[in-house]
Motif scaffolding. Structure first.
Motif, mmCIF file in Angstrom:
data_model
loop_
_atom_site.group_PDB
_atom_site.id
_atom_site.type_symbol
_atom_site.label_atom_id
_atom_site.label_comp_id
_atom_site.label_asym_id
_atom_site.label_seq_id
_atom_site.Cartn_x
_atom_site.Cartn_y
_atom_site.Cartn_z
ATOM 1 N N LYS A 60 0.784 -1.003 0.329
ATOM 2 C CA LYS A 60 -0.011 0.085 -0.228
ATOM 3 C C LYS A 60 1.038 1.069 -0.143
ATOM 4 O O LYS A 60 2.072 1.048 0.699
ATOM 5 C CB LYS A 60 -1.379 0.306 1.199
ATOM 6 N N ALA A 61 0.703 2.290 -0.718
ATOM 7 C CA ALA A 61 1.607 3.889 -0.888
ATOM 8 C C ALA A 61 1.716 3.909 0.174
ATOM 9 O O ALA A 61 2.697 4.683 0.942
ATOM 10 C CB ALA A 61 1.201 4.251 -1.674
ATOM 11 N N GLU A 62 0.629 4.377 0.791
ATOM 12 C CA GLU A 62 0.560 4.734 2.762
ATOM 13 C C GLU A 62 2.208 4.168 3.021
ATOM 14 O O GLU A 62 2.516 4.671 4.326
ATOM 15 C CB GLU A 62 0.059 4.812 3.269
ATOM 16 N N ASP A 63 2.373 3.210 3.608
ATOM 17 C CA ASP A 63 2.893 1.722 3.881
ATOM 18 C C ASP A 63 4.585 2.419 4.308
ATOM 19 O O ASP A 63 5.420 2.227 4.599
ATOM 20 C CB ASP A 63 3.088 0.634 3.946
ATOM 21 N N LEU A 64 4.687 2.812 2.511
ATOM 22 C CA LEU A 64 5.984 3.656 2.416
ATOM 23 C C LEU A 64 6.525 4.253 3.173
ATOM 24 O O LEU A 64 7.766 4.423 3.652
ATOM 25 C CB LEU A 64 6.603 4.356 0.770
ATOM 26 N N LEU A 65 5.424 5.141 3.946
ATOM 27 C CA LEU A 65 5.766 6.160 5.403
ATOM 28 C C LEU A 65 6.510 6.058 6.110
ATOM 29 O O LEU A 65 7.534 6.676 6.823
ATOM 30 C CB LEU A 65 4.659 7.352 5.145
ATOM 31 N N GLY A 66 6.262 4.507 6.433
ATOM 32 C CA GLY A 66 6.709 3.896 7.658
ATOM 33 C C GLY A 66 8.529 3.615 7.554
ATOM 34 O O GLY A 66 8.743 3.722 7.837
ATOM 35 N N LEU A 67 7.751 2.823 6.096
ATOM 36 C CA LEU A 67 9.661 2.223 5.860
ATOM 37 C C LEU A 67 10.440 3.522 5.921
ATOM 38 O O LEU A 67 11.429 3.142 6.344
ATOM 39 C CB LEU A 67 8.925 1.776 4.693
ATOM 40 N N LEU A 68 9.981 4.208 5.419
ATOM 41 C CA LEU A 68 11.202 5.450 5.524
ATOM 42 C C LEU A 68 11.750 5.617 6.813
ATOM 43 O O LEU A 68 13.051 6.223 6.968
ATOM 44 C CB LEU A 68 10.730 6.621 4.270
ATOM 45 N N GLN A 69 10.501 6.182 7.326
ATOM 46 C CA GLN A 69 11.114 6.529 8.819
ATOM 47 C C GLN A 69 11.902 5.856 9.827
ATOM 48 O O GLN A 69 12.906 6.350 10.373
ATOM 49 C CB GLN A 69 10.089 6.951 9.696
ATOM 50 N N GLU A 70 11.248 4.438 9.446
ATOM 51 C CA GLU A 70 12.356 3.322 10.655
ATOM 52 C C GLU A 70 13.509 2.688 9.627
ATOM 53 O O GLU A 70 13.905 1.879 10.130
ATOM 54 C CB GLU A 70 10.765 2.114 10.703
ATOM 55 N N PHE A 71 13.990 2.879 8.190
ATOM 56 C CA PHE A 71 14.963 2.893 7.734
ATOM 57 C C PHE A 71 15.979 2.789 8.497
ATOM 58 O O PHE A 71 16.660 3.829 8.373
ATOM 59 C CB PHE A 71 14.752 3.569 6.434
ATOM 60 N N ASP A 72 16.740 1.338 8.477
ATOM 61 C CA ASP A 72 18.114 1.419 8.457
ATOM 62 C C ASP A 72 18.997 1.057 8.135
ATOM 63 O O ASP A 72 19.327 -0.360 6.945
ATOM 64 C CB ASP A 72 17.572 -0.652 9.716
ATOM 65 N N GLN A 73 20.116 1.762 7.903
ATOM 66 C CA GLN A 73 20.600 1.520 6.699
ATOM 67 C C GLN A 73 21.516 0.702 6.935
ATOM 68 O O GLN A 73 22.335 -0.273 5.365
ATOM 69 C CB GLN A 73 21.977 2.867 6.269
ATOM 70 N N ASN A 74 22.216 0.522 8.636
ATOM 71 C CA ASN A 74 23.105 -0.408 8.867
ATOM 72 C C ASN A 74 22.814 -1.990 8.462
ATOM 73 O O ASN A 74 23.362 -2.688 7.394
ATOM 74 C CB ASN A 74 23.715 -0.061 9.737
ATOM 75 N N GLN A 75 21.159 -2.190 8.642
ATOM 76 C CA GLN A 75 21.447 -3.706 8.708
ATOM 77 C C GLN A 75 20.158 -3.743 7.043
ATOM 78 O O GLN A 75 20.829 -5.336 7.064
ATOM 79 C CB GLN A 75 19.638 -3.217 9.566
ATOM 80 N N TYR A 76 20.203 -2.694 6.452
ATOM 81 C CA TYR A 76 19.583 -2.958 4.785
ATOM 82 C C TYR A 76 20.762 -3.792 4.348
ATOM 83 O O TYR A 76 21.389 -4.687 3.513
ATOM 84 C CB TYR A 76 19.573 -1.382 4.329
ATOM 85 N N ARG A 77 22.145 -2.617 4.446
ATOM 86 C CA ARG A 77 23.907 -3.125 4.221
ATOM 87 C C ARG A 77 23.745 -4.381 4.471
ATOM 88 O O ARG A 77 24.829 -4.531 3.832
ATOM 89 C CB ARG A 77 24.538 -2.391 4.494
ATOM 90 N N LYS A 78 23.883 -4.983 5.866
ATOM 91 C CA LYS A 78 24.397 -6.182 5.690
ATOM 92 C C LYS A 78 23.358 -6.936 4.885
ATOM 93 O O LYS A 78 23.871 -8.303 4.158
ATOM 94 C CB LYS A 78 23.262 -6.391 7.129
#
Length: 363
Positions: free
Chosen positions: A304-322
């Motif tokens: 859902k388009a609105e769910d992106l907003l939460g993902l952006l706010q909570e995004f963890d760059q270090n965890q993503y890179r792993k």
């Protein structure tokens, strides 16, 4: 030749660019096949021929090396001594291809692909996973150059001057951060499968980073007629007509796509990539089948388009890179920024090794 002569792009472009820059003595004549219905600018060093013309047939018959990223049709008859390189498109893909999806492919294409593979001397591979796919599914027993994809070289090369030029061409401020939204084409268009709240995305990212954000939207050509339903808002740039998606990936700080293989290109930058997949369950039932489901990938997904907003706010760059590193390790990525150079050296060896042998014997 690239994408049926429709553009100066893909792996063949980046191989050509490397030749232009490094073939200082112009030992090679560079010729590009262009569709009769398409116009685009080529570098001055490259000669243009129209596909299906007599000149094209002559070039195909007399060229020492032929490079393309699509299957050549039956009118190509390879002569003895020619070297045919198939670059393909990307290092990885979601949908199954070639023999892995044979039941869903037209019989005419399968026949053409088998014939083309028989003539091919070299296929480029961007990963161990792709090498295994080529061996299993491409009806091919020849050589594979595990070089990575030439079109991905620029994503690993920090050319800040080039990035400034790209931003200038698309009309973005050099100081702005860029979010690229590049959705693919679905057979059935539903506006809700594409629409995002750009202003809210910008607001959240500006709060989180303190930077000004501009949205780039790159639509599939078949979606242009629906652009008014997808494009809207301040600081939103329509980048659909920009000729090279790789250059947009190079300047993007965040990428949002859905099922496009460009996610795998962008992955090597380790910058954030999100997948907008509102029709995920339908897509999983595609008759060609999938190599990976989106849930198996390292990218955050939202339906859902609105769910992106939460993902952006909570995004963890270090965890993503792993997660990205774990995935690239699992598929065995070969991209290291030197693919075009490796192809250049291969072709140089093919074209001049006999002469070098003669020189060595003379010495």
């Amino acid at each position: 030749m690239s994408y049926y002569g429709q553009q100066y792009g893909g792996n063949p472009k980046y191989i050509s660019d490397y030749f232009i820059k490094n073939d200082r003595f112009q030992r090679f004549d560079l010729v590009w096949g262009v569709s009769k219905t398409t116009e685009f600018i080529l570098p001055p060093r490259i000669k243009k021929v129209r596909l299906f013309s007599f000149k094209t047939l002559r070039m195909l018959a007399t060229s020492k090396v032929i490079i393309t990223n699509y299957r050549l049709p039956d009118y190509f008859i390879k002569r003895e001594g020619q070297h045919y390189i198939q670059t393909w498109h990307s290092s990885l893909r979601l949908k199954k291809v070639e023999k892995d999806a044979e039941a869903a492919l037209p019989a005419s294409y399968v026949k053409m692909a088998k014939r083309d593979s028989k003539h091919t001397d070299l296929i480029l591979s961007g990963s161990r996973f792709s090498t295994e796919t080529i061996r299993r599914a491409f009806w091919y027993k020849g050589d594979i150059l595990e070089s990575g994809m030439p079109r991905n070289d620029m994503l690993l090369q920090q050319n800040e001057l080039k990035k400034k030029e790209i931003k200038l061409q698309i009309g973005a401020s050099n100081e702005a951060k860029l979010l690229l939204y590049a959705p693919t084409f679905r057979k059935t268009f539903k506006a809700e499968d594409y629409k995002l709240d750009y202003s809210m995305i910008q607001h959240i990212m500006e709060q989180k980073t303190g930077d000004k954000w501009t949205i780039l939207v790159r639509l599939h050509p078949h979606l242009i007629q629906h652009s008014k339903d997808i494009l809207s808002g301040k600081d939103v740039i329509d980048a659909t007509a920009y000729p090279d998606i790789q250059e947009l990936l190079a300047v993007a700080d965040i990428c949002i796509t859905d099922y496009s293989s460009l996610m795998f290109d962008y992955m090597i930058t380790k910058k954030p990539c999100f997948l907008f997949v509102p029709d995920l369950e339908t897509y999983k039932k595609d008759d060609r089948g999938l190599y990976f489901t989106p849930e198996e990938l390292p990218f955050p997904i939202f339906k859902k388009a609105e769910d992106l907003l939460g993902l952006l706010q909570e995004f963890d760059q270090n965890q993503y890179r792993k997660k990205v590193q774990q995935f690239t390790d699992s598929v065995g990525s070969y991209d290291d920024g030197t693919a075009a150079r490796q192809v250049y050296e291969h072709i140089d060896n093919i074209c001049f090794r006999a002469k070098r042998s003669e020189w060595n014997e003379a010495i």
